[in-house]
Design a protein around this motif. Sequence first.
Motif, PDB file in Angstrom:
ATOM      1  N   LEU A 181      -9.831   7.044  11.967  1.00  0.00           N
ATOM      2  CA  LEU A 181      -8.662   6.181  12.131  1.00  0.00           C
ATOM      3  C   LEU A 181      -8.065   6.309  13.521  1.00  0.00           C
ATOM      4  N   SER A 182      -8.112   7.520  14.064  1.00  0.00           N
ATOM      5  CA  SER A 182      -7.521   7.743  15.390  1.00  0.00           C
ATOM      6  C   SER A 182      -8.313   7.087  16.505  1.00  0.00           C
ATOM      7  N   ILE A 183      -9.615   6.833  16.286  1.00  0.00           N
ATOM      8  CA  ILE A 183     -10.438   6.221  17.343  1.00  0.00           C
ATOM      9  C   ILE A 183     -10.802   4.781  17.023  1.00  0.00           C
ATOM     10  N   ALA A 184     -10.318   4.261  15.901  1.00  0.00           N
ATOM     11  CA  ALA A 184     -10.692   2.900  15.479  1.00  0.00           C
ATOM     12  C   ALA A 184     -10.135   1.864  16.450  1.00  0.00           C
ATOM     13  N   PRO A 185     -10.979   0.943  16.946  1.00  0.00           N
ATOM     14  CA  PRO A 185     -10.511  -0.091  17.881  1.00  0.00           C
ATOM     15  C   PRO A 185      -9.962  -1.330  17.164  1.00  0.00           C
ATOM     16  N   PHE A 186     -10.059  -1.347  15.816  1.00  0.00           N
ATOM     17  CA  PHE A 186      -9.630  -2.528  15.068  1.00  0.00           C
ATOM     18  C   PHE A 186      -8.264  -2.270  14.433  1.00  0.00           C
ATOM     19  N   ASP A 187      -7.804  -3.224  13.631  1.00  0.00           N
ATOM     20  CA  ASP A 187      -6.535  -3.096  12.913  1.00  0.00           C
ATOM     21  C   ASP A 187      -6.581  -1.838  12.045  1.00  0.00           C
ATOM     22  N   LYS A 188      -5.705  -0.884  12.326  1.00  0.00           N
ATOM     23  CA  LYS A 188      -5.783   0.425  11.677  1.00  0.00           C
ATOM     24  C   LYS A 188      -5.474   0.353  10.189  1.00  0.00           C
ATOM     25  N   LEU A 189      -4.622  -0.569   9.767  1.00  0.00           N
ATOM     26  CA  LEU A 189      -4.327  -0.683   8.349  1.00  0.00           C
ATOM     27  C   LEU A 189      -5.566  -1.119   7.579  1.00  0.00           C
ATOM     28  N   ILE A 190      -6.294  -2.092   8.103  1.00  0.00           N
ATOM     29  CA  ILE A 190      -7.523  -2.566   7.463  1.00  0.00           C
ATOM     30  C   ILE A 190      -8.581  -1.467   7.462  1.00  0.00           C
ATOM     31  N   VAL A 191      -8.723  -0.784   8.582  1.00  0.00           N
ATOM     32  CA  VAL A 191      -9.712   0.296   8.695  1.00  0.00           C
ATOM     33  C   VAL A 191      -9.403   1.401   7.686  1.00  0.00           C
ATOM     34  N   TYR A 192      -8.129   1.746   7.554  1.00  0.00           N
ATOM     35  CA  TYR A 192      -7.729   2.810   6.628  1.00  0.00           C
ATOM     36  C   TYR A 192      -8.097   2.447   5.188  1.00  0.00           C
ATOM     37  N   ALA A 193      -7.791   1.216   4.782  1.00  0.00           N
ATOM     38  CA  ALA A 193      -8.108   0.780   3.419  1.00  0.00           C
ATOM     39  C   ALA A 193      -9.618   0.779   3.180  1.00  0.00           C
ATOM     40  N   PHE A 194     -10.394   0.346   4.179  1.00  0.00           N
ATOM     41  CA  PHE A 194     -11.844   0.311   4.029  1.00  0.00           C
ATOM     42  C   PHE A 194     -12.422   1.718   3.900  1.00  0.00           C
ATOM     43  N   LEU A 195     -11.928   2.647   4.708  1.00  0.00           N
ATOM     44  CA  LEU A 195     -12.421   4.023   4.655  1.00  0.00           C
ATOM     45  C   LEU A 195     -12.081   4.689   3.323  1.00  0.00           C
ATOM     46  N   LEU A 196     -10.922   4.384   2.773  1.00  0.00           N
ATOM     47  CA  LEU A 196     -10.573   4.928   1.458  1.00  0.00           C
ATOM     48  C   LEU A 196     -11.506   4.387   0.375  1.00  0.00           C
ATOM     49  N   LEU A 197     -11.932   3.146   0.512  1.00  0.00           N
ATOM     50  CA  LEU A 197     -12.916   2.580  -0.414  1.00  0.00           C
ATOM     51  C   LEU A 197     -14.233   3.349  -0.338  1.00  0.00           C
ATOM     52  N   ILE A 198     -14.672   3.656   0.873  1.00  0.00           N
ATOM     53  CA  ILE A 198     -15.917   4.421   1.046  1.00  0.00           C
ATOM     54  C   ILE A 198     -15.799   5.794   0.403  1.00  0.00           C
ATOM     55  N   VAL A 199     -14.656   6.456   0.600  1.00  0.00           N
ATOM     56  CA  VAL A 199     -14.450   7.788   0.029  1.00  0.00           C
ATOM     57  C   VAL A 199     -14.470   7.736  -1.495  1.00  0.00           C
ATOM     58  N   SER A 200     -13.764   6.761  -2.081  1.00  0.00           N
ATOM     59  CA  SER A 200     -13.728   6.674  -3.546  1.00  0.00           C
ATOM     60  C   SER A 200     -15.114   6.399  -4.118  1.00  0.00           C
TER      61      SER A 200
END
Length: 512
Positions: A181-200
């Motif tokens: 999330l700290s290095i993401a070049p895109f919208d951080k809110l969208i990136v955060y939600a997507f990464l949580l999907l991967i984790v789940s």
Amino acid sequence: MQHMTNQNNKRVIKNATMLTIRMIIVTIVGLYTSRVVFAQLGDVNYGIYGVVGGILGFMSFLTSAMAGASSRFITYEIGRGEVESINEIFNASFLIHCGIALIILIVGETVGVWFLYNILSIPPERLNAAWWVFQFSVISSAVSITQIPYTAVLMAYEKMDIYAYMELLGVALKLVIVYLLSIAPFDKLIVYAFLLLIVSTIMALSYRFYCIRKFSVCKIRRIKNYGNIRKLLSFSMMDLYGNIGVTVNNQGLTYAINIFFGVVYNAAVGLANTINGMILSLTTTIAIAFKPQIVKQYAQGCIEAMETVMINSIKFTILAMALFAIPCAIEAEYIMQLWLGEVPFYSVEFLRILVIQSFIPVINNVCNAAIHANGNIKRLTFINGSIFMFMPVVIFLVFHFGADVLWGYGIEIIGIALIVAIATGIVKHLIPEFDTLKFARVIFSCIILITVSAIPAVVIHLSLSSSFSRLVLVVLSYGIILFLCAWTMILTPDNRAVLLNKTQTFLSKIRS
């Protein structure tokens, strides 16, 4: 019988210890990751995620009802020793949960999207990001739902060490999220939600892989007895009304705050809930270690042993929660400042009231475990559901007439306390041998002990200026006094013997 009881007590203490160690690690890492996430997202985006990600919470009554039914029947059959029946219950549960996942997808993409665009108070420039957050949340919910039968088997067989290891994997993955999330070049809110999907998804697959390899009852087979589906659905339908009430209450308060006060208040609630959730998770994981034994002892007709497990569950969960919750409530402002740097508006007040409120469901969960073990849950679900549904109506009214946001939580405390009193009466009605007075005495003894032990910590808090050294003194003074008082006045000789034995075993392993 005494030997079996001692063995069960040792197993419960071992499982509770494993889960407690896991929870301490999860809490430390969780405080760090949530701070970084809040810093990366900001208060508006953090509030949006909390509100949008919770839209599907309105559907959680389905999953809660079915999860309760699956866990109850699988654990009950294990108590009876019916291996073939366990597999049949598992397969019936898996089929039903696949159906629920499909319903979630359909409702999410219709009613959920409409709710997002027409009801919620979200800044127009963030609606597109909110839509993506919602889509990822829908998929994540569907994946998690199909995992519920596997987790139920793991809990029923009391494999708490595996559960702890799996959750630590989740913690490690969330640390990865923080970095990405700290290095993401895109919208951080969208990136955060997507990464949580991967984790789940990774977590669900990990649980599934272990259960399939270790438990033959988790093999997917053609259902022979469709009566098990009817049995599960019948039990869950009885539980459904109560779960609808819980869902309406939880989501109703969240959206009442959003509608009357805005997403900034939702962010403050979200941050307070982060800390309180970690404290509550500690007691939840300890309660998880006791719950299977409550159901199994009832299935075997050992009511006295079941009562002992319930009382031990109350003791250990309330005292463990107090050990963390009371210092947190006393030093709420400094903890928030230490954690976030800048303390968001109203977050300290939310944290304090949430911490106090969270003691009540601990008692309710133990009573509910006994009622679910009995299986006659109609009275419980009707009363609980009605009270839970009524509370948001009152909250909306008081907010409408200009009441402060904290009034919502005051109403919650009154309602949940009433539910606990009623649940205790229902246990006595269903299980006449249950000693209600003994159970109540243990609860009140713990409450008095917790309150009296807090006096020196409050004196230290009022006498010294805000600092890390004051926080340490408050934590140490409260922890030492609570432990000494509990050891001498609350814990029985059997409780002390088991704890000493487990402590000595743990220390010997460290030395070796």
